[in-house]
Design a protein around this motif. Structure first.
Motif, PDB file in Angstrom:
ATOM      1  N   GLY A 108       0.789  -1.223   0.000  1.00 43.80           N
ATOM      2  CA  GLY A 108       0.000   0.000   0.000  1.00 43.80           C
ATOM      3  C   GLY A 108       0.817   1.266   0.000  1.00 43.80           C
ATOM      4  O   GLY A 108       0.486   2.222   0.701  1.00 43.80           O
ATOM      5  N   VAL A 109       1.854   1.323  -0.788  1.00 42.83           N
ATOM      6  CA  VAL A 109       2.743   2.498  -0.834  1.00 42.83           C
ATOM      7  C   VAL A 109       2.022   3.678  -1.490  1.00 42.83           C
ATOM      8  O   VAL A 109       1.371   3.529  -2.519  1.00 42.83           O
ATOM      9  CB  VAL A 109       4.021   2.178  -1.641  1.00 42.83           C
ATOM     10  N   TYR A 110       2.116   4.855  -0.874  1.00 45.60           N
ATOM     11  CA  TYR A 110       1.548   6.060  -1.480  1.00 45.60           C
ATOM     12  C   TYR A 110       2.244   7.312  -0.951  1.00 45.60           C
ATOM     13  O   TYR A 110       2.950   7.270   0.050  1.00 45.60           O
ATOM     14  CB  TYR A 110       0.038   6.148  -1.260  1.00 45.60           C
ATOM     15  N   LEU A 111       2.022   8.413  -1.655  1.00 47.12           N
ATOM     16  CA  LEU A 111       2.524   9.723  -1.244  1.00 47.12           C
ATOM     17  C   LEU A 111       1.495  10.363  -0.326  1.00 47.12           C
ATOM     18  O   LEU A 111       0.302  10.358  -0.628  1.00 47.12           O
ATOM     19  CB  LEU A 111       2.730  10.637  -2.455  1.00 47.12           C
ATOM     20  N   ALA A 112       1.957  10.903   0.780  1.00 50.01           N
ATOM     21  CA  ALA A 112       1.066  11.580   1.725  1.00 50.01           C
ATOM     22  C   ALA A 112       1.541  13.008   1.925  1.00 50.01           C
ATOM     23  O   ALA A 112       2.743  13.266   2.024  1.00 50.01           O
ATOM     24  CB  ALA A 112       1.061  10.840   3.059  1.00 50.01           C
ATOM     25  N   ASP A 113       0.603  13.929   1.981  1.00 50.51           N
ATOM     26  CA  ASP A 113       0.951  15.320   2.257  1.00 50.51           C
ATOM     27  C   ASP A 113       1.582  15.438   3.637  1.00 50.51           C
ATOM     28  O   ASP A 113       1.165  14.759   4.580  1.00 50.51           O
ATOM     29  CB  ASP A 113      -0.292  16.210   2.212  1.00 50.51           C
ATOM     30  N   ALA A 114       2.584  16.286   3.722  1.00 50.70           N
ATOM     31  CA  ALA A 114       3.283  16.504   4.990  1.00 50.70           C
ATOM     32  C   ALA A 114       3.791  17.940   5.009  1.00 50.70           C
ATOM     33  O   ALA A 114       3.745  18.647   4.001  1.00 50.70           O
ATOM     34  CB  ALA A 114       4.440  15.522   5.146  1.00 50.70           C
ATOM     35  N   LYS A 115       4.276  18.342   6.159  1.00 54.64           N
ATOM     36  CA  LYS A 115       4.870  19.670   6.287  1.00 54.64           C
ATOM     37  C   LYS A 115       6.128  19.558   7.127  1.00 54.64           C
ATOM     38  O   LYS A 115       6.293  18.614   7.912  1.00 54.64           O
ATOM     39  CB  LYS A 115       3.891  20.654   6.922  1.00 54.64           C
ATOM     40  N   ALA A 116       7.007  20.523   6.970  1.00 56.64           N
ATOM     41  CA  ALA A 116       8.226  20.554   7.769  1.00 56.64           C
ATOM     42  C   ALA A 116       7.863  20.960   9.191  1.00 56.64           C
ATOM     43  O   ALA A 116       7.109  21.912   9.397  1.00 56.64           O
ATOM     44  CB  ALA A 116       9.224  21.540   7.169  1.00 56.64           C
ATOM     45  N   GLY A 117       8.367  20.210  10.154  1.00 52.41           N
ATOM     46  CA  GLY A 117       8.161  20.531  11.552  1.00 52.41           C
ATOM     47  C   GLY A 117       9.489  20.750  12.242  1.00 52.41           C
ATOM     48  O   GLY A 117      10.555  20.535  11.639  1.00 52.41           O
ATOM     49  N   ALA A 118       9.458  21.134  13.475  1.00 56.94           N
ATOM     50  CA  ALA A 118      10.683  21.395  14.227  1.00 56.94           C
ATOM     51  C   ALA A 118      11.561  20.156  14.349  1.00 56.94           C
ATOM     52  O   ALA A 118      12.783  20.254  14.398  1.00 56.94           O
ATOM     53  CB  ALA A 118      10.338  21.929  15.616  1.00 56.94           C
ATOM     54  N   ASN A 119      10.948  18.960  14.384  1.00 60.85           N
ATOM     55  CA  ASN A 119      11.695  17.713  14.562  1.00 60.85           C
ATOM     56  C   ASN A 119      11.650  16.808  13.342  1.00 60.85           C
ATOM     57  O   ASN A 119      11.969  15.634  13.435  1.00 60.85           O
ATOM     58  CB  ASN A 119      11.168  16.962  15.780  1.00 60.85           C
ATOM     59  N   GLY A 120      11.227  17.349  12.209  1.00 57.63           N
ATOM     60  CA  GLY A 120      11.111  16.554  10.999  1.00 57.63           C
ATOM     61  C   GLY A 120       9.711  16.656  10.433  1.00 57.63           C
ATOM     62  O   GLY A 120       8.892  17.437  10.918  1.00 57.63           O
ATOM     63  N   PRO A 121       9.424  15.863   9.400  1.00 63.66           N
ATOM     64  CA  PRO A 121       8.111  15.943   8.772  1.00 63.66           C
ATOM     65  C   PRO A 121       6.967  15.674   9.753  1.00 63.66           C
ATOM     66  O   PRO A 121       7.106  14.876  10.680  1.00 63.66           O
ATOM     67  CB  PRO A 121       8.155  14.845   7.700  1.00 63.66           C
ATOM     68  N   GLU A 122       5.855  16.369   9.510  1.00 60.82           N
ATOM     69  CA  GLU A 122       4.639  16.185  10.306  1.00 60.82           C
ATOM     70  C   GLU A 122       3.473  15.958   9.357  1.00 60.82           C
ATOM     71  O   GLU A 122       3.440  16.523   8.268  1.00 60.82           O
ATOM     72  CB  GLU A 122       4.362  17.425  11.150  1.00 60.82           C
ATOM     73  N   PRO A 123       2.507  15.147   9.762  1.00 58.97           N
ATOM     74  CA  PRO A 123       1.342  14.919   8.903  1.00 58.97           C
ATOM     75  C   PRO A 123       0.496  16.180   8.771  1.00 58.97           C
ATOM     76  O   PRO A 123       0.470  17.018   9.669  1.00 58.97           O
ATOM     77  CB  PRO A 123       0.570  13.812   9.627  1.00 58.97           C
ATOM     78  N   VAL A 124      -0.206  16.291   7.657  1.00 59.84           N
ATOM     79  CA  VAL A 124      -1.085  17.416   7.400  1.00 59.84           C
ATOM     80  C   VAL A 124      -2.544  17.026   7.628  1.00 59.84           C
ATOM     81  O   VAL A 124      -3.324  17.813   8.124  1.00 59.84           O
ATOM     82  CB  VAL A 124      -0.891  17.928   5.953  1.00 59.84           C
ATOM     83  N   HIS A 125      -2.877  15.795   7.266  1.00 59.29           N
ATOM     84  CA  HIS A 125      -4.256  15.334   7.348  1.00 59.29           C
ATOM     85  C   HIS A 125      -4.478  14.409   8.551  1.00 59.29           C
ATOM     86  O   HIS A 125      -3.547  13.746   9.013  1.00 59.29           O
ATOM     87  CB  HIS A 125      -4.650  14.597   6.067  1.00 59.29           C
ATOM     88  N   PHE A 126      -5.716  14.372   9.004  1.00 59.43           N
ATOM     89  CA  PHE A 126      -6.071  13.535  10.149  1.00 59.43           C
ATOM     90  C   PHE A 126      -5.689  12.075   9.936  1.00 59.43           C
ATOM     91  O   PHE A 126      -5.186  11.423  10.846  1.00 59.43           O
ATOM     92  CB  PHE A 126      -7.572  13.636  10.437  1.00 59.43           C
ATOM     93  N   ARG A 127      -5.939  11.556   8.747  1.00 65.27           N
ATOM     94  CA  ARG A 127      -5.646  10.142   8.490  1.00 65.27           C
ATOM     95  C   ARG A 127      -4.183   9.822   8.774  1.00 65.27           C
ATOM     96  O   ARG A 127      -3.860   8.827   9.419  1.00 65.27           O
ATOM     97  CB  ARG A 127      -5.980   9.778   7.047  1.00 65.27           C
ATOM     98  N   GLU A 128      -3.301  10.668   8.298  1.00 68.81           N
ATOM     99  CA  GLU A 128      -1.874  10.426   8.517  1.00 68.81           C
ATOM    100  C   GLU A 128      -1.490  10.634   9.979  1.00 68.81           C
ATOM    101  O   GLU A 128      -0.655   9.915  10.516  1.00 68.81           O
ATOM    102  CB  GLU A 128      -1.037  11.315   7.595  1.00 68.81           C
ATOM    103  N   GLU A 129      -2.091  11.597  10.630  1.00 65.19           N
ATOM    104  CA  GLU A 129      -1.851  11.795  12.066  1.00 65.19           C
ATOM    105  C   GLU A 129      -2.262  10.535  12.836  1.00 65.19           C
ATOM    106  O   GLU A 129      -1.548  10.057  13.718  1.00 65.19           O
ATOM    107  CB  GLU A 129      -2.634  13.006  12.571  1.00 65.19           C
ATOM    108  N   PHE A 130      -3.402   9.986  12.482  1.00 63.34           N
ATOM    109  CA  PHE A 130      -3.908   8.776  13.124  1.00 63.34           C
ATOM    110  C   PHE A 130      -2.954   7.598  12.893  1.00 63.34           C
ATOM    111  O   PHE A 130      -2.679   6.820  13.805  1.00 63.34           O
ATOM    112  CB  PHE A 130      -5.307   8.462  12.575  1.00 63.34           C
TER     113      PHE A 130
END
Length: 100
Positions: A61-83
């Motif tokens: 199930g490989v896919y590209l997920a939206d993310a943003k730069a955070g203080a400690n590295g990439p962070e999720p943008v959407h709830f699904r990825e946060e979950f």
């Protein structure tokens, strides 16, 4: 960078354990999104996605997920990825116990 392209990380599920994993710049899979490669170029994202999809013996199930730069590295943008960063929700051990 394309004006419409937003930063991405490559994510999948570990084939044997089922855990959410993210691809690092060093071509390894990590269970910590903060260690993932944050991709800001669309062509590079497409190439990395193809490379990751070819590793069917390791992940599914490989896919590209939206993310943003955070203080400690990439962070999720959407709830699904946060979950997904919290680990499987069908049992009370692993990452979920650590967060309690």
């Amino acid at each position: 960078m394309s004006p419409r392209f937003t930063p991405k990380v490559i994510t999948a599920n570990a084939l044997l354990e089922g855990d959410a994993v993210w691809l690092t710049e060093a071509d390894t899979w990590t269970r910590d999104i903060r260690e993932a490669e944050l991709i800001t170029d669309e062509a590079h994202a497409d190439l990395r996605l193809l490379e990751a999809q070819s590793r069917a013996g390791e992940v599914a199930g490989v896919y590209l997920a939206d993310a943003k730069a955070g203080a400690n590295g990439p962070e999720p943008v959407h709830f699904r990825e946060e979950f997904r960063t919290r680990g499987p929700s069908n049992y009370a051990h692993g990452k979920q116990v650590e967060l309690s």
